[in-house]
Design an enzyme around this catalytic site. Structure first.
Site, PDB file in Angstrom:
ATOM      1  CB  THR A   1     -10.175  -0.467   2.370  1.00  0.00           C
ATOM      2  OG1 THR A   1      -9.386   0.382   1.539  1.00  0.00           O
ATOM      3  CG2 THR A   1      -9.530  -1.840   2.453  1.00  0.00           C
TER       4      THR A   1
ATOM      5  CD  GLU B   1      -8.022   6.249  -4.938  1.00  0.00           C
ATOM      6  OE1 GLU B   1      -9.018   6.497  -5.628  1.00  0.00           O
ATOM      7  OE2 GLU B   1      -6.859   6.403  -5.328  1.00  0.00           O
TER       8      GLU B   1
ATOM      9  CB  ALA C   1      14.971  -3.138   7.786  1.00  0.00           C
TER      10      ALA C   1
ATOM     11  CB  CYS D   1      -4.110   1.841   4.928  1.00  0.00           C
ATOM     12  SG  CYS D   1      -5.147   3.198   4.387  1.00  0.00           S
TER      13      CYS D   1
HETATM   14  C1  UDX Z   1      -0.813   2.294   2.030  1.00  0.00           C
HETATM   15  C2  UDX Z   1      -0.632   1.723   0.610  1.00  0.00           C
HETATM   16  O1  UDX Z   1       0.686   1.959   0.162  1.00  0.00           O
HETATM   17  C3  UDX Z   1      -1.646   2.357  -0.331  1.00  0.00           C
HETATM   18  O2  UDX Z   1      -1.519   1.809  -1.621  1.00  0.00           O
HETATM   19  C4  UDX Z   1      -3.030   2.110   0.222  1.00  0.00           C
HETATM   20  O3  UDX Z   1      -4.008   2.699  -0.594  1.00  0.00           O
HETATM   21  C5  UDX Z   1      -3.151   2.654   1.634  1.00  0.00           C
HETATM   22  O4  UDX Z   1      -2.138   2.087   2.463  1.00  0.00           O
HETATM   23  P1  UDX Z   1      -0.072   4.546   3.262  1.00  0.00           P
HETATM   24  O5  UDX Z   1      -0.784   4.038   4.472  1.00  0.00           O
HETATM   25  O6  UDX Z   1      -0.257   5.969   2.860  1.00  0.00           O
HETATM   26  O7  UDX Z   1      -0.486   3.677   1.976  1.00  0.00           O
HETATM   27  O8  UDX Z   1       1.474   4.312   3.526  1.00  0.00           O
HETATM   28  P2  UDX Z   1       2.693   3.536   2.853  1.00  0.00           P
HETATM   29  O9  UDX Z   1       3.494   4.458   2.048  1.00  0.00           O
HETATM   30  O10 UDX Z   1       2.247   2.284   2.218  1.00  0.00           O
HETATM   31  O11 UDX Z   1       3.540   3.194   4.160  1.00  0.00           O
HETATM   32  C6  UDX Z   1       2.970   2.377   5.186  1.00  0.00           C
HETATM   33  C7  UDX Z   1       3.901   2.212   6.336  1.00  0.00           C
HETATM   34  O12 UDX Z   1       4.961   1.342   5.979  1.00  0.00           O
HETATM   35  C8  UDX Z   1       4.581   3.485   6.847  1.00  0.00           C
HETATM   36  O13 UDX Z   1       4.528   3.469   8.271  1.00  0.00           O
HETATM   37  C9  UDX Z   1       5.995   3.378   6.356  1.00  0.00           C
HETATM   38  O14 UDX Z   1       6.907   4.041   7.189  1.00  0.00           O
HETATM   39  C10 UDX Z   1       6.220   1.879   6.376  1.00  0.00           C
HETATM   40  N1  UDX Z   1       7.254   1.392   5.442  1.00  0.00           N
HETATM   41  C11 UDX Z   1       7.096   1.577   4.091  1.00  0.00           C
HETATM   42  C12 UDX Z   1       8.353   0.718   5.934  1.00  0.00           C
HETATM   43  O15 UDX Z   1       8.502   0.518   7.145  1.00  0.00           O
HETATM   44  N2  UDX Z   1       9.294   0.253   5.048  1.00  0.00           N
HETATM   45  C13 UDX Z   1       9.168   0.427   3.708  1.00  0.00           C
HETATM   46  O16 UDX Z   1      10.067  -0.021   2.972  1.00  0.00           O
HETATM   47  C14 UDX Z   1       8.043   1.120   3.214  1.00  0.00           C
END
Ligand code: UDX
Length: 441
Positions: A121, A146, A260, A268
C-alpha cells in the site's frame, strides 16, 4: 509460472503460499532470517488461520521455497513487491524505505519482459517512480493492490472480491503495448480466480494506487460514523447496536463494518488514512481529505471513553483497582497488536494507576514485547481472578461465549465493560452483573 514474492510478512507470506497453491513455482524473499527459516520449515511466523495448513500442503509439492538472497528472485516471470509501508515516526506519511530498497535490490536481476507487480500500500505517485526506476531493464510495472484482511488472509487471496491491475498507459489513457503484454502475464498468474468470475478492474497506475487507500478510508469512515452515533446514543439513552441494525437493513448502507465499540486499529487502517492525508497535502488537495482527521479523532476518542467508563463503574477512581482485559490483538483471529485499541486501553488503565491483567488466545507474546509492564494471564478466568472490573476489548469467539456465572465465580465485583458490543446485556444483568458498553444504555 515462476514467481518471486519480495517481503514475507502478513501480505507476502500468504501471497507466496497462495500462488504456489494455484500451481505456480514461487520463491519468497525476505531479509529477516527468522521469518525465512520458519517459513522454510513450514511454520507461519505469525498467527493466521489456514496458513499453517496451506504451508504444509504446498510445502509437500516443492513449489514453494524461501530465501534471504534477492539474487534467487532472478529468472521469475513476475516479481511481487509485498514489503511493508509503515507510518514514519512522528509524521503522518508512509515510510517507503522498504519499497525503495526492494526495488533497488531487484534491479540487477530484472530481464526485459519481466513483470514487476506492486502490492504494497503506497502513496499515489510511487508506482510512477518505480516504473521509471526499472524502465532501463525492459521490465514492466503493474500496480496490483491487495485487499486481504488479517484472519481471512488466505481466503481473501485465493478468492478476492476483485482484482485490480494498474497498467502503464499512453496519452489517451489506453494501456501501452508493454502494458497489454503485462496484463496477459498477470491474467495467467490469476487464471484460477479469474475463471471463478472474480471481477477484474483494469486501469492506470494512479487509480490502482488510489483504490486501496480509498477502500480503507471508506471502511474507517464507516466505523467512525457508527462510533460517532454511539456518542449520540450515550447522551440520549439510545442503543447503537439497534440503530446499526435498523440503518443496515438499507442495502445502500449495509450492516457490515457498522459495529460500534473500541474502533479500528491494526497495521493498515490507522496508518493508511494518515498517509493518505499526508499525500493529499503534498498534492495540494488536503481539504478533500480533511474529514479523515475527524474519522481518526472519533476513533481515538473511543479509547479515552472506555477508560472513563472503567472509572465510572469503579465509582470515580481506578487507582489500585484490578482490571481484567480480555483481548490484546487489534481484532479476533489475529496475533497482531499494532495500534491495537485493546492494548492501548489496557496500557492507559495501567498508566492511570489500575492493576491490569491482559489475556489473549494468541497475542500475549506480542503484547508483552510491546508493554512488558502489563500483567498477563493465559485464560480469561485467570485474568479475571479478584478483578474489580472486566473489560472485553477484542471479540474473540471464546470471550463472546463466556458464561456470566463462570466469570462471576472468580471476580471480586461483577462489573463488565463490553468494548465490542457483542454480549447480551440482559443475560449478564440477570446474572447479577453491572453491564456497560459504548453506545448502549
Ligand atoms: C483492513 C481492510 O479490511 C483490508 O481490506 C485491507 O487490505 C487491510 O486493512 P485488517 O486490518 O485486517 O484489514 O482489519 P479489518 O477487518 O478491516 O478491521 C480493522 C479494524 O476495524 C479492527 O480493529 C476491527 O476491530 C475494527 N472494526 C471492524 C470495527 O471496529 N467495527 C467494525 O464494524 C469492523
Amino acid at each position: 509460472m515462476r514467481l518471486s514474492v519480495i517481503g514475507c510478512g502478513y501480505l507476502g507470506a500468504v501471497h507466496a503460499a497462495s500462488m504456489a497453491q494455484l500451481g505456480h513455482d514461487v520463491i519468497g524473499i525476505d531479509v529477516d532470517e527468522y521469518k525465512v527459516e520458519s517459513l522454510r520449515a513450514g511454520r507461519a511466523p505469525f498467527y493466521e488461520p489456514g496458513l499453517p495448513e496451506l504451508l504444509t500442503e504446498v510445502g509437500a509439492t516443492g513449489r514453494l521455497t524461501f530465501s534471504t538472497d534477492i539474487a534467487d528472485a532472478a529468472g521469475a516471470d513476475v516479481h511481487f513487491i509485498c514489503v511493508g509501508t509503515p507510518q514514519v515516526h512522528g509524521e503522518f506519511r508512509a515510510d517507503l524505505r522498504y519499497v525503495n530498497s526492494a526495488v533497488e535490490a531487484l534491479l540487477p536481476h530484472l530481464r526485459s519482459g519481466d513483470v514487476v507487480a506492486g502490492k504494497s500500500t503506497v502513496p499515489v505517485g510511487t508506482a510512477e517512480a518505480i516504473a521509471e526506476a526499472i524502465e532501463a531493464t525492459g521490465a514492466v510495472l503493474v500496480w496490483n493492490p491487495e485487499f486481504l484482511r488479517e484472519g481471512f488472509a488466505v481466503e481473501d487471496t485465493l478468492h478476492p472480491d476483485r482484482l485490480v491491475y494498474g497498467l502503464p498507459t499512453d496519452d489517451d489513457g489506453e494501456p501501452t503495448a508493454d502494458g497489454s503484454k503485462a496484463r496477459s502475464v498477470l491474467d495467467e498468474v490469476y487464471a484460477t480466480p479469474l475463471s471463478e468470475d472474480i471481477p477484474l478492474v483494469v486501469t492506470d497506475y494512479a487509480t490502482a494506487q488510489l483504490v486501496k487507500v480509498a477502500a480503507n478510508s471508506f471502511l474507517a469512515t464507516k466505523i467512525s460514523f457508527i462510533n460517532a452515533m454511539a456518542e449520540l446514543c450515550e447522551s440520549t439513552g439510545a442503543d447503537v447496536t439497534r440503530l446499526a441494525d435498523a440503518i443496515g437493513y438499507d442495502a445502500r448502507i449495509g450492516r457490515r463494518f457498522l459495529n460500534a465499540g473500541l474502533g479500528f486499529g491494526g497495521g493498515c487502517l490507522p496508518k493508511d488514512i494518515r498517509a493518505f492525508m499526508a499525500r493529499a497535502g503534498e498534492l495540494g488537495v488536503s481539504d478533500a481529505l480533511s474529514f479523515l482527521r475527524e474519522v481518526d479523532s472519533i476513533n481515538m476518542r473511543r479509547r479515552v471513553r472506555m477508560v472513563d467508563l472503567a472509572r465510572e463503574v469503579c465509582h470515580g477512581s481506578i487507582v489500585g483497582r484490578r482490571v481484567a482485559v480480555l483481548g490484546a490483538s487489534f481484532k479476533p483471529d489475529s496475533d497482531d497488536v499494532r495500534d491495537s485499541p485493546a492494548l492501548s486501553v489496557a496500557a492507559q488503565l495501567q498508566l492511570q494507576g489500575a492493576h491490569v491483567t491482559v489475556t489473549d488466545p494468541q497475542a500475549i507474546a506480542n503484547a508483552r514485547a510491546k508493554w512488558p509492564d502489563l500483567h498477563f494471564a493465559e485464560t480469561a478466568l485467570e485474568a479475571a481472578r479478584d478483578a474489580d472490573v472486566v473489560l472485553l476489548a477484542t471479540e474473540w469467539a471464546e470471550y463472546r461465549e463466556i458464561d456470566p456465572d463462570d466469570l462471576a465465580s472468580v471476580v471480586a465485583h461483577r462489573r463488565i465493560l463490553d468494548g465490542r458490543n457483542v454480549l447480551q446485556p440482559a443475560r449478564w444483568r440477570a446474572a447479577g452483573w453491572t453491564y456497560r458498553a459504548l453506545g448502549r444504555p
